[in-house]
Design a protein around this motif. Sequence first.
Motif, PDB file in Angstrom:
ATOM      1  N   UNK A  54       0.831  -1.203   0.000  1.00 56.64           N
ATOM      2  CA  UNK A  54       0.000   0.000   0.000  1.00 56.64           C
ATOM      3  C   UNK A  54       0.864   1.252   0.000  1.00 56.64           C
ATOM      4  N   UNK A  55       1.925   1.230   0.767  1.00 68.47           N
ATOM      5  CA  UNK A  55       2.854   2.363   0.851  1.00 68.47           C
ATOM      6  C   UNK A  55       3.426   2.693  -0.531  1.00 68.47           C
ATOM      7  N   UNK A  56       3.885   1.667  -1.239  1.00 68.86           N
ATOM      8  CA  UNK A  56       4.482   1.899  -2.559  1.00 68.86           C
ATOM      9  C   UNK A  56       3.434   2.278  -3.601  1.00 68.86           C
ATOM     10  N   UNK A  57       2.253   1.661  -3.510  1.00 74.36           N
ATOM     11  CA  UNK A  57       1.160   2.042  -4.403  1.00 74.36           C
ATOM     12  C   UNK A  57       0.844   3.522  -4.249  1.00 74.36           C
ATOM     13  N   UNK A  58       0.826   4.010  -3.027  1.00 73.52           N
ATOM     14  CA  UNK A  58       0.518   5.421  -2.786  1.00 73.52           C
ATOM     15  C   UNK A  58       1.550   6.335  -3.441  1.00 73.52           C
ATOM     16  N   UNK A  59       2.828   5.958  -3.356  1.00 71.11           N
ATOM     17  CA  UNK A  59       3.872   6.740  -4.047  1.00 71.11           C
ATOM     18  C   UNK A  59       3.591   6.793  -5.550  1.00 71.11           C
ATOM     19  N   UNK A  60       3.325   5.628  -6.133  1.00 74.10           N
ATOM     20  CA  UNK A  60       3.116   5.548  -7.577  1.00 74.10           C
ATOM     21  C   UNK A  60       1.880   6.322  -8.013  1.00 74.10           C
ATOM     22  N   UNK A  61       0.805   6.184  -7.234  1.00 70.89           N
ATOM     23  CA  UNK A  61      -0.445   6.869  -7.573  1.00 70.89           C
ATOM     24  C   UNK A  61      -0.283   8.382  -7.510  1.00 70.89           C
ATOM     25  N   UNK A  62       0.407   8.859  -6.461  1.00 69.43           N
ATOM     26  CA  UNK A  62       0.607  10.297  -6.316  1.00 69.43           C
ATOM     27  C   UNK A  62       1.546  10.831  -7.404  1.00 69.43           C
ATOM     28  N   UNK A  63       2.525  10.031  -7.790  1.00 67.97           N
ATOM     29  CA  UNK A  63       3.436  10.461  -8.869  1.00 67.97           C
ATOM     30  C   UNK A  63       2.650  10.675 -10.159  1.00 67.97           C
ATOM     31  N   UNK A  64       1.713   9.792 -10.457  1.00 70.35           N
ATOM     32  CA  UNK A  64       0.890   9.976 -11.649  1.00 70.35           C
ATOM     33  C   UNK A  64       0.061  11.249 -11.541  1.00 70.35           C
ATOM     34  N   UNK A  65      -0.477  11.525 -10.367  1.00 64.65           N
ATOM     35  CA  UNK A  65      -1.260  12.748 -10.168  1.00 64.65           C
ATOM     36  C   UNK A  65      -0.400  13.996 -10.363  1.00 64.65           C
ATOM     37  N   UNK A  66       0.894  13.865 -10.053  1.00 64.64           N
ATOM     38  CA  UNK A  66       1.789  15.019 -10.184  1.00 64.64           C
ATOM     39  C   UNK A  66       2.356  15.152 -11.590  1.00 64.64           C
ATOM     40  N   UNK A  67       1.980  14.237 -12.496  1.00 69.03           N
ATOM     41  CA  UNK A  67       2.393  14.359 -13.886  1.00 69.03           C
ATOM     42  C   UNK A  67       3.443  13.385 -14.358  1.00 69.03           C
ATOM     43  N   UNK A  68       3.888  12.471 -13.488  1.00 67.69           N
ATOM     44  CA  UNK A  68       4.926  11.513 -13.887  1.00 67.69           C
ATOM     45  C   UNK A  68       4.318  10.119 -14.069  1.00 67.69           C
ATOM     46  N   UNK A  69       4.297   9.588 -15.289  1.00 63.76           N
ATOM     47  CA  UNK A  69       3.690   8.276 -15.537  1.00 63.76           C
ATOM     48  C   UNK A  69       4.666   7.105 -15.424  1.00 63.76           C
ATOM     49  N   UNK A  70       5.896   7.363 -14.967  1.00 63.06           N
ATOM     50  CA  UNK A  70       6.939   6.327 -14.965  1.00 63.06           C
ATOM     51  C   UNK A  70       6.504   5.082 -14.197  1.00 63.06           C
ATOM     52  N   UNK A  71       6.061   5.266 -12.965  1.00 57.37           N
ATOM     53  CA  UNK A  71       5.661   4.119 -12.138  1.00 57.37           C
ATOM     54  C   UNK A  71       4.453   3.401 -12.725  1.00 57.37           C
ATOM     55  N   UNK A  72       3.520   4.163 -13.280  1.00 52.13           N
ATOM     56  CA  UNK A  72       2.332   3.551 -13.875  1.00 52.13           C
ATOM     57  C   UNK A  72       2.716   2.661 -15.052  1.00 52.13           C
ATOM     58  N   UNK A  73       3.635   3.107 -15.887  1.00 51.72           N
ATOM     59  CA  UNK A  73       4.062   2.322 -17.038  1.00 51.72           C
ATOM     60  C   UNK A  73       4.743   1.019 -16.623  1.00 51.72           C
ATOM     61  N   UNK A  74       5.334   1.030 -15.441  1.00 50.77           N
ATOM     62  CA  UNK A  74       6.018  -0.166 -14.946  1.00 50.77           C
ATOM     63  C   UNK A  74       5.106  -1.031 -14.089  1.00 50.77           C
ATOM     64  N   UNK A  75       3.817  -0.725 -14.075  1.00 54.29           N
ATOM     65  CA  UNK A  75       2.859  -1.567 -13.355  1.00 54.29           C
ATOM     66  C   UNK A  75       2.903  -1.447 -11.856  1.00 54.29           C
ATOM     67  N   UNK A  76       3.313  -0.273 -11.330  1.00 54.91           N
ATOM     68  CA  UNK A  76       3.429  -0.128  -9.886  1.00 54.91           C
ATOM     69  C   UNK A  76       2.173   0.457  -9.233  1.00 54.91           C
ATOM     70  N   UNK A  77       1.186   0.852 -10.022  1.00 53.15           N
ATOM     71  CA  UNK A  77      -0.065   1.302  -9.413  1.00 53.15           C
ATOM     72  C   UNK A  77      -0.965   0.084  -9.256  1.00 53.15           C
ATOM     73  N   UNK A  78      -0.643  -0.725  -8.274  1.00 53.58           N
ATOM     74  CA  UNK A  78      -1.356  -1.975  -8.025  1.00 53.58           C
ATOM     75  C   UNK A  78      -1.143  -2.395  -6.580  1.00 53.58           C
ATOM     76  N   UNK A  79      -2.134  -3.107  -6.037  1.00 54.33           N
ATOM     77  CA  UNK A  79      -1.987  -3.678  -4.696  1.00 54.33           C
ATOM     78  C   UNK A  79      -1.370  -5.071  -4.741  1.00 54.33           C
ATOM     79  N   UNK A  80      -1.083  -5.563  -5.937  1.00 53.79           N
ATOM     80  CA  UNK A  80      -0.421  -6.857  -6.064  1.00 53.79           C
ATOM     81  C   UNK A  80       0.970  -6.757  -5.448  1.00 53.79           C
ATOM     82  N   UNK A  81       1.222  -7.437  -4.345  1.00 54.34           N
ATOM     83  CA  UNK A  81       2.513  -7.292  -3.664  1.00 54.34           C
ATOM     84  C   UNK A  81       3.696  -7.744  -4.514  1.00 54.34           C
ATOM     85  N   UNK A  82       3.462  -8.632  -5.477  1.00 56.13           N
ATOM     86  CA  UNK A  82       4.575  -9.113  -6.307  1.00 56.13           C
ATOM     87  C   UNK A  82       5.217  -7.978  -7.112  1.00 56.13           C
TER      88      UNK A  82
END
Length: 211
Positions: free
Chosen positions: A16-44
Amino acid sequence: MVFAVLIPILIASVALHELAHAWQARREGDPTAERLGRITLNPLAHLDPVGSFIVPAVLYFSGGLIFGWAKPVPVDPRNFRTHPWSDIRVSLAGIVSNLGLAFGLALIAGPLSAYAQGQVGEVVLTAVTYGIFLNLILAFFNLLPIPPLDGSHVVAHMLPPALASRYRAFGRYGILVLMGLVFFLPGALDVALAPVDWAMGWVDRWVRLWH
């Protein structure tokens, strides 16, 4: 049994902690984490073999403070809309998520303690209690101003550019420093994490109101 309850909760909380980082980064204009599949609760997608499994297990069986970490969320600050505030919000998003989860679990701990019955109810209440505790630890631990922890991003933006660069570069040794504190200077962490004990005291008072 305690270890069997702790590890899944820690893994879910770190994810959840890492998902929150990725989600907020997308809101701030950076899609890097989203493209790498980090906006997910899948712990893997988030877990680090050492920080998410080996270190927590070693700390648990050695009687030390239980904490862990996941793979850092990749961000490109050049994409942020309002630097440095975007970077600060992205850095603090994980902490906010853990505090929010701890608060939510604390709210249900009271009625759960009053109405949960039998062995299943006891296990659920234990899981909720550990969930509160672990999320508070994750939140306040990440506030420590030691790179690469989240709190260091806020500190870095308060420093002159040259000093901030050297401060961030210290992050390559940050994990070693943290492990040294955990194993050799646990008293220092006890002071830094005193808010966790304070918050758990309020949770205990809240639970007692239901009895």
